[in-house]
Scaffold this motif. Structure first.
Motif, short mmCIF file in Angstrom:
data_model
loop_
_atom_site.label_atom_id
_atom_site.label_comp_id
_atom_site.label_asym_id
_atom_site.label_seq_id
_atom_site.Cartn_x
_atom_site.Cartn_y
_atom_site.Cartn_z
N TYR A 77 50.70 50.19 43.08
CA TYR A 77 49.73 50.29 41.99
C TYR A 77 48.41 49.70 42.46
N SER A 78 47.34 50.20 41.89
CA SER A 78 46.01 49.71 42.24
C SER A 78 45.11 49.87 41.02
N GLY A 79 44.04 49.11 41.00
CA GLY A 79 43.09 49.18 39.90
C GLY A 79 41.69 49.46 40.40
N ALA A 80 40.80 49.72 39.48
CA ALA A 80 39.41 49.96 39.86
C ALA A 80 38.83 48.75 40.58
N GLU A 101 49.44 39.35 34.10
CA GLU A 101 48.89 38.07 33.64
C GLU A 101 47.88 38.29 32.52
N HIS A 102 47.88 37.35 31.60
CA HIS A 102 46.97 37.42 30.46
C HIS A 102 45.67 36.68 30.82
N THR A 103 44.89 37.26 31.69
CA THR A 103 43.60 36.69 32.09
C THR A 103 42.56 37.79 32.10
N PRO A 104 41.29 37.43 31.87
CA PRO A 104 40.24 38.46 31.89
C PRO A 104 40.17 39.19 33.23
N GLU A 105 40.47 38.47 34.32
CA GLU A 105 40.40 39.10 35.64
C GLU A 105 41.45 40.20 35.80
N VAL A 133 45.04 47.87 31.17
CA VAL A 133 45.39 46.54 30.66
C VAL A 133 44.14 46.02 29.97
N ASN A 134 44.22 45.89 28.65
CA ASN A 134 42.98 45.73 27.87
C ASN A 134 43.19 44.70 26.78
N ARG A 135 43.39 43.46 27.18
CA ARG A 135 43.62 42.39 26.21
C ARG A 135 42.32 41.69 25.80
N PHE A 136 41.26 41.98 26.53
CA PHE A 136 39.99 41.29 26.26
C PHE A 136 38.89 42.29 25.91
N GLY A 137 39.27 43.40 25.26
CA GLY A 137 38.29 44.40 24.86
C GLY A 137 38.23 45.54 25.85
N LYS A 191 32.49 42.60 31.56
CA LYS A 191 33.57 42.14 32.43
C LYS A 191 33.09 41.66 33.80
N GLU A 192 32.42 40.54 33.83
CA GLU A 192 31.97 39.94 35.09
C GLU A 192 30.93 40.80 35.81
N ALA A 193 30.29 41.73 35.12
CA ALA A 193 29.28 42.57 35.76
C ALA A 193 28.18 42.88 34.75
#
Length: 565
Positions: free
Chosen positions: A237-240, A266-270, A297-301, A405-407
């Motif tokens: 698996y991989s993400g953007a 993990e329940h973290t913004p990262e 995975v979208n727990r922070f919006g 998101k950090e950008a």
């Protein structure tokens, strides 16, 4: 004798004629052989009673040693002209040749020694003159339905039949045959092989394709195959914003395969990202199946992605030309609110959809939602610092604003070139000193990147000042020109963070640049001969002085001559 007697041994026939007045020249012996090879026929032999009684026996032998189908008949006439009866021997066969067996296949594309991913048809060939297909013994072992032998076809002494192996399974077989004369062939053995035309079963569970998830996210993968290969499994698996990695988790055995259950993300913004999981399984026969799911995975919006051009534009931060921005927002649910606010040098403006920007929506109620914002570049024509905020709220009440998101979408438009001058020297200036301190003064409306000072057209800068040094020196950069026996050419180049460039040179005729030209030396003689006008003036003055002296001397001489007269 019987019709079509077949023998694998040599046969010898004895012909007897009871006749006292036997005439061996009047014997009519007829022998045929389909093979063309004639038997060996002996001379006539006469019994001791010959010429004495009618029981006298005249005999000869015929030896049938070669393979073939034979017929034989005979009659004779005695010396008195009496004709005997005709004796006919029914057709018989001599067959000493052992049959030859062979098996070939139409599909020899094997994997891992014995596995085939497509059906195979075996062709059994028997090379035999006296052939009976029902006597061919094909012993087939099969883990599934046992195939049959399909009809014999003949071509001379070659006889063939096919055995189709179309069903998945393990097979092996042996072919035996004994011909009609009793000659046994050497058995032909086909080692075990496997037909496997079925793709592995691959399933990704506990996650929905095109789904966005704000709760527990713990996907699993299970795979199975009758002939599964532990080395033929790739699950990643991989993400953007996450590099590809192997799926790991709790493993358990299932019939002919394995099940892997990942732990909760993990329940973290990262961790928030758009992921793709790919499970590819290849069995021992080369059959493969691949399943893939894409999920958020979208727990922070919302998650946001930049286009390639936009990401580069934002990474550069300082830009001397405006560009359109393309941002894609991905969310679990449909947005109930969305908007874009633009800050420019402290002033804030709410952009209007359809005017300052457009939105392209995609997705359905049962899949993730995608919103592609295209913010027009004419919004950024003015110089200054810009900050873009996308506000959104989804049905699950996830709210995003102020940052992505950090950008952050933040950048500077700077179209103005910096200023740069060299203080402490003038063009064509001469300085009677061993060194000359100068200052490169630079400034920019936004941010400087570097200043480069070139002396005597150096390929590399004689001195380069970075942004930190420029800031520390307050834009007043010191440099010392050392003395030289020749004129020195000097140029300063200033480059700001947006790539705008300025320098101290000025254009001359053609493409040539005019740099500052200075002479720094404490040597008076060098100052003198490097000063062309002074040198020329001195030469002219000296010539004039010599001329005056010559005139004075000439005049005095003339006066002296007059006195003498």
């Amino acid at each position: 004798s019987e019709m079509c007697i077949r023998d694998r041994d040599t046969r010898t026939a004895t012909i007897k004629v009871k006749e006292r007045n036997f005439d061996e020249d009047a014997v009519n012996l007829s022998i045929t052989n389909t093979d063309g090879t004639m038997p060996a026929v002996s001379d006539w032999h006469i019994s001791p009673e010959a010429g004495k009684t009618d029981e006298a026996i005249n005999y000869r032998t015929v030896t049938f040693a070669a393979d073939g189908d034979y017929t034989m008949s005979m009659s004779c006439t005695d010396l008195a002209g009496n004709t005997s009866n005709t004796v006919t021997e029914n057709e018989f066969t001599i067959d000493k040749t052992v049959p030859r067996l062979n098996v070939s296949f139409d599909n020899n594309s094997v994997k891992n020694g014995k596995y085939y991913d497509a059906a195979r048809t075996a062709t059994i060939t028997v090379d035999e003159h006296n052939f009976n297909g029902s006597d061919v013994n094909t012993a087939i072992t099969s883990s599934t339905v046992t195939p049959g032998v399909h009809g014999w076809s003949n071509s001379g002494n070659s006889h063939s039949a096919t055995v189709p192996f179309t069903a998945d399974g393990d097979y092996s077989f042996t072919v035996n045959y004994t011909d009609l004369a009793g000659n046994p062939a050497q058995a032909y053995n086909v080692d075990e092989f496997t037909i496997d035309q079925t793709k592995p079963e691959v399933e990704i569970f506990d996650i929905e394709d095109k789904s966005a998830n704000n709760g527990e996210v713990a996907p699993g993968v299970r795979y199975s195959d009758t002939n599964h290969d532990v080395n033929g499994v790739s699950i990643t698996y991989s993400g953007a914003k996450h590099a590809e990695q192997e799926v790991d988790g709790a493993r358990s055995a299932i019939p002919n395969g394995e099940s892997i259950k990942m732990a909760d993300f993990e329940h973290t913004p990262e961790t928030d990202d758009v992921y793709t999981m790919v499970a590819k399984v290849t069995d021992l026969a080369g059959n493969s199946d691949e399943k893939a799911v894409t999920f958020s995975v979208n727990r922070f919006g919302s998650n946001f992605l930049f286009s390639e051009d936009t990401e580069k534009f934002l990474d550069d931060y300082y830009n001397n030309e405006e560009e359109e921005l393309v941002v894609t927002e991905i969310n679990v649910d449909t947005l109930t609110h969305r908007g874009i606010t633009c800050g420019h040098d402290g002033d804030t403006e709410d952009f209007k959809e359809g005017t300052e920007y457009t939105v392209k929506e995609s997705g359905t109620e049962v899949s993730w939602k995608s919103y592609e914002y295209t913010i027009k570049k004419n919004n950024f024509e003015k110089e200054g610092m810009y900050n873009i905020t996308i506000d959104s709220v989804d049905r699950a009440t996830n709210q995003v604003n102020n940052k992505i998101k950090e950008a952050d979408i933040e950048f500077v438009i700077d179209k103005t070139a910096p200023t740069v001058v060299i203080n402490g020297i003038e063009d064509k200036g001469q300085y009677r000193t061993s060194e000359r301190d100068i200052t490169i003064a630079t400034a920019d409306n936004m941010a400087m990147d570097r200043v480069e000072l070139y002396v005597d057209d150096e390929k590399d800068p004689a001195e380069s000042y970075n942004a930190k040094t420029i800031q520390r020196e307050g834009g007043e950069l010191p440099y010392t020109l050392n003395s030289s026996s020749d004129w020195q050419e000097v140029k300063a180049v200033a480059i700001d963070k947006a790539g705008n460039v300025a320098d101290t040179s000025r254009p001359e005729d053609g493409d040539k640049e005019k740099w500052l030209s200075v002479l720094v030396t404490s040597n008076v003689f060098v100052q003198f001969y490097r000063n062309t006008p002074l040198v020329i003036g001195s030469v002219v003055g000296l010539a004039a002085l010599i001329g005056i002296i010559f005139l004075i001397l000439a005049k005095r001489r003339k006066q002296e001559e007059s006195i003498e007269e």
